[in-house]
Design a protein around this motif. Sequence first.
Motif, PDB file in Angstrom:
ATOM      1  N   ARG A  56       0.679  -1.338   0.085  1.00 33.97           N
ATOM      2  CA  ARG A  56       0.099  -0.077  -0.034  1.00 33.97           C
ATOM      3  C   ARG A  56       0.830   1.282  -0.022  1.00 33.97           C
ATOM      4  O   ARG A  56       0.543   2.340  -0.983  1.00 33.97           O
ATOM      5  CB  ARG A  56      -0.819   0.016   1.309  1.00 33.97           C
ATOM      6  N   ALA A  57       1.719   1.173   0.903  1.00 35.96           N
ATOM      7  CA  ALA A  57       2.867   2.513   0.839  1.00 35.96           C
ATOM      8  C   ALA A  57       3.616   2.621  -0.634  1.00 35.96           C
ATOM      9  O   ALA A  57       3.782   3.763  -0.864  1.00 35.96           O
ATOM     10  CB  ALA A  57       3.724   2.249   2.037  1.00 35.96           C
ATOM     11  N   GLN A  58       3.896   1.344  -1.095  1.00 40.11           N
ATOM     12  CA  GLN A  58       4.582   1.585  -2.675  1.00 40.11           C
ATOM     13  C   GLN A  58       3.931   2.136  -3.584  1.00 40.11           C
ATOM     14  O   GLN A  58       4.009   2.629  -4.439  1.00 40.11           O
ATOM     15  CB  GLN A  58       5.262   0.072  -2.547  1.00 40.11           C
ATOM     16  N   ALA A  59       2.538   1.596  -3.457  1.00 40.95           N
ATOM     17  CA  ALA A  59       1.432   2.207  -4.419  1.00 40.95           C
ATOM     18  C   ALA A  59       1.386   3.656  -4.503  1.00 40.95           C
ATOM     19  O   ALA A  59       1.230   4.299  -5.445  1.00 40.95           O
ATOM     20  CB  ALA A  59       0.199   1.290  -4.433  1.00 40.95           C
ATOM     21  N   LEU A  60       1.229   4.092  -2.994  1.00 33.67           N
ATOM     22  CA  LEU A  60       1.043   5.665  -2.979  1.00 33.67           C
ATOM     23  C   LEU A  60       2.207   6.375  -3.409  1.00 33.67           C
ATOM     24  O   LEU A  60       2.198   7.562  -4.062  1.00 33.67           O
ATOM     25  CB  LEU A  60       0.846   5.810  -1.476  1.00 33.67           C
ATOM     26  N   ALA A  61       3.359   5.512  -3.075  1.00 36.89           N
ATOM     27  CA  ALA A  61       4.633   6.461  -3.492  1.00 36.89           C
ATOM     28  C   ALA A  61       4.574   6.447  -5.064  1.00 36.89           C
ATOM     29  O   ALA A  61       5.001   7.689  -5.772  1.00 36.89           O
ATOM     30  CB  ALA A  61       5.881   5.327  -3.078  1.00 36.89           C
ATOM     31  N   ALA A  62       4.194   5.522  -5.764  1.00 40.68           N
ATOM     32  CA  ALA A  62       4.188   5.411  -7.127  1.00 40.68           C
ATOM     33  C   ALA A  62       2.946   6.527  -7.765  1.00 40.68           C
ATOM     34  O   ALA A  62       3.306   7.484  -8.703  1.00 40.68           O
ATOM     35  CB  ALA A  62       3.859   4.360  -7.847  1.00 40.68           C
ATOM     36  N   THR A  63       2.068   6.806  -7.090  1.00 40.60           N
ATOM     37  CA  THR A  63       1.002   7.650  -7.578  1.00 40.60           C
ATOM     38  C   THR A  63       1.545   9.131  -7.284  1.00 40.60           C
ATOM     39  O   THR A  63       1.149  10.144  -7.931  1.00 40.60           O
ATOM     40  CB  THR A  63      -0.231   7.563  -6.666  1.00 40.60           C
ATOM     41  N   LEU A  64       2.420   9.328  -6.226  1.00 41.01           N
ATOM     42  CA  LEU A  64       2.830  10.626  -5.908  1.00 41.01           C
ATOM     43  C   LEU A  64       3.873  11.140  -6.931  1.00 41.01           C
ATOM     44  O   LEU A  64       3.854  12.222  -7.339  1.00 41.01           O
ATOM     45  CB  LEU A  64       3.400  10.692  -4.455  1.00 41.01           C
ATOM     46  N   ILE A  65       4.737  10.003  -7.270  1.00 42.33           N
ATOM     47  CA  ILE A  65       5.474  10.486  -8.359  1.00 42.33           C
ATOM     48  C   ILE A  65       4.810  10.846  -9.894  1.00 42.33           C
ATOM     49  O   ILE A  65       5.217  11.861 -10.283  1.00 42.33           O
ATOM     50  CB  ILE A  65       6.463   9.245  -8.761  1.00 42.33           C
ATOM     51  N   GLU A  66       3.598  10.294  -9.969  1.00 39.80           N
ATOM     52  CA  GLU A  66       2.845  10.537 -11.119  1.00 39.80           C
ATOM     53  C   GLU A  66       2.262  11.866 -10.992  1.00 39.80           C
ATOM     54  O   GLU A  66       1.880  12.475 -12.033  1.00 39.80           O
ATOM     55  CB  GLU A  66       2.025   9.430 -11.418  1.00 39.80           C
ATOM     56  N   ALA A  67       1.817  12.195 -10.029  1.00 40.99           N
ATOM     57  CA  ALA A  67       0.832  13.227  -9.599  1.00 40.99           C
ATOM     58  C   ALA A  67       1.563  14.502  -9.257  1.00 40.99           C
ATOM     59  O   ALA A  67       1.019  15.653  -9.702  1.00 40.99           O
ATOM     60  CB  ALA A  67      -0.181  12.881  -8.366  1.00 40.99           C
ATOM     61  N   LEU A  68       2.681  14.783  -8.730  1.00 39.48           N
ATOM     62  CA  LEU A  68       3.371  15.929  -8.491  1.00 39.48           C
ATOM     63  C   LEU A  68       3.601  16.652  -9.752  1.00 39.48           C
ATOM     64  O   LEU A  68       4.704  16.214 -10.288  1.00 39.48           O
ATOM     65  CB  LEU A  68       4.508  15.356  -7.489  1.00 39.48           C
ATOM     66  N   GLU A  69       3.366  18.042  -9.770  1.00 39.19           N
ATOM     67  CA  GLU A  69       3.918  18.857 -10.798  1.00 39.19           C
ATOM     68  C   GLU A  69       4.904  19.666  -9.933  1.00 39.19           C
ATOM     69  O   GLU A  69       4.737  20.003  -8.626  1.00 39.19           O
ATOM     70  CB  GLU A  69       2.605  19.514 -11.233  1.00 39.19           C
ATOM     71  N   ASN A  70       5.781  20.457 -10.590  1.00 36.02           N
ATOM     72  CA  ASN A  70       6.516  21.393 -10.145  1.00 36.02           C
ATOM     73  C   ASN A  70       7.484  20.646  -9.047  1.00 36.02           C
ATOM     74  O   ASN A  70       8.008  21.249  -8.202  1.00 36.02           O
ATOM     75  CB  ASN A  70       5.767  22.481  -9.578  1.00 36.02           C
ATOM     76  N   ALA A  71       7.833  19.471  -9.398  1.00 35.42           N
ATOM     77  CA  ALA A  71       8.606  18.715  -8.444  1.00 35.42           C
ATOM     78  C   ALA A  71       9.423  17.529  -9.178  1.00 35.42           C
ATOM     79  O   ALA A  71       8.798  17.035 -10.134  1.00 35.42           O
ATOM     80  CB  ALA A  71       7.868  17.842  -7.347  1.00 35.42           C
ATOM     81  N   THR A  72      10.544  17.279  -8.884  1.00 37.64           N
ATOM     82  CA  THR A  72      11.378  16.371  -9.228  1.00 37.64           C
ATOM     83  C   THR A  72      11.491  15.158  -7.850  1.00 37.64           C
ATOM     84  O   THR A  72      12.295  15.470  -7.120  1.00 37.64           O
ATOM     85  CB  THR A  72      12.873  16.711  -9.669  1.00 37.64           C
ATOM     86  N   ALA A  73      10.914  14.108  -8.113  1.00 36.15           N
ATOM     87  CA  ALA A  73      10.693  13.181  -7.079  1.00 36.15           C
ATOM     88  C   ALA A  73      11.584  12.091  -7.274  1.00 36.15           C
ATOM     89  O   ALA A  73      11.923  11.455  -8.376  1.00 36.15           O
ATOM     90  CB  ALA A  73       9.255  12.950  -6.949  1.00 36.15           C
ATOM     91  N   VAL A  74      12.138  11.504  -6.371  1.00 36.92           N
ATOM     92  CA  VAL A  74      12.746  10.137  -6.211  1.00 36.92           C
ATOM     93  C   VAL A  74      12.581   9.445  -5.174  1.00 36.92           C
ATOM     94  O   VAL A  74      11.837  10.076  -4.103  1.00 36.92           O
ATOM     95  CB  VAL A  74      14.382  10.522  -6.238  1.00 36.92           C
TER      96      VAL A  74
END
Length: 274
Positions: A15-33
């Motif tokens: 569940r945590a990993q899926a949310l991390a993937a969602t955040l990477i796709e959803a965040l604008e104006n951010a460079t996420a790792v």
Amino acid sequence: MDVAVGIVAQRDNERAQALAATLIEALENATAVVDESTGAAINEDGVPVASMASRELVVSIGGDGTLLFVAREVGGTPILGVNLGEVGFLNAVDPGDAVAVVADVVESVRADGAVDGRRLDRLRAEGEGWSLEPALNEVVVHGPRRGHGGGATIEIRVDGERYAEGHADGVLVATPTGSTAYNLGESGPLVRPGADALIVNQMAATEAMPPLVVDRDAEIELSVADAETAYAISDGRNRRELEPPATVDVSVADEPVTLAGPRANFFEALEKLE
């Protein structure tokens, strides 16, 4: 300007990993790792958590234990906690609100250049020639083991004045953040977050004094004797073996932890404790 964001998901939590993937796709104006473990699970390049210390925000997805781990690795870098745990004293954001809350914080950083967060004290424990990594919850000094025959004689001094001395399993010094952790299990007092205080609590002492609340600037000295060995432990993880007689000095560390985003409701979280 993009905001540099790190995302750490609780290990082996889908569940945590899926949310991390969602955040990477959803965040604008951010460079996420993401961290290396999460990256392997969601087919993204991952980086060591410690390397996220150079980023402007780190998102911790999991329970309070995950956030404690992240805080050890990234130091003073602002952390936003998404709560997948049972209680959530440190993680204030519900998973369903995570995308919107993280996006708001990212936009605030992009506009203002900094995170407006709440600062939590950490503790520094040190002795002759050594120091432990700072503790967000507590520092514990105990004998070779808990229970019958395993304690030590421990003297407690606060700003040079003796408070207590006697045989005990150990002594813990907790921050307000840590008042709900090991301290509470040892019948210590609850301290509301934001209080400028520390807690000193004996563990199974033969002639116990009441738990003591002192000001945050107090210098606390724990001297251990009458044991073959003893230990100083930071947040239950980082450990230093001692050769009694030995002294451990505990005080507030120079660098606090910064929590970004909304604050957890302390009293609601208390209701979830068993």
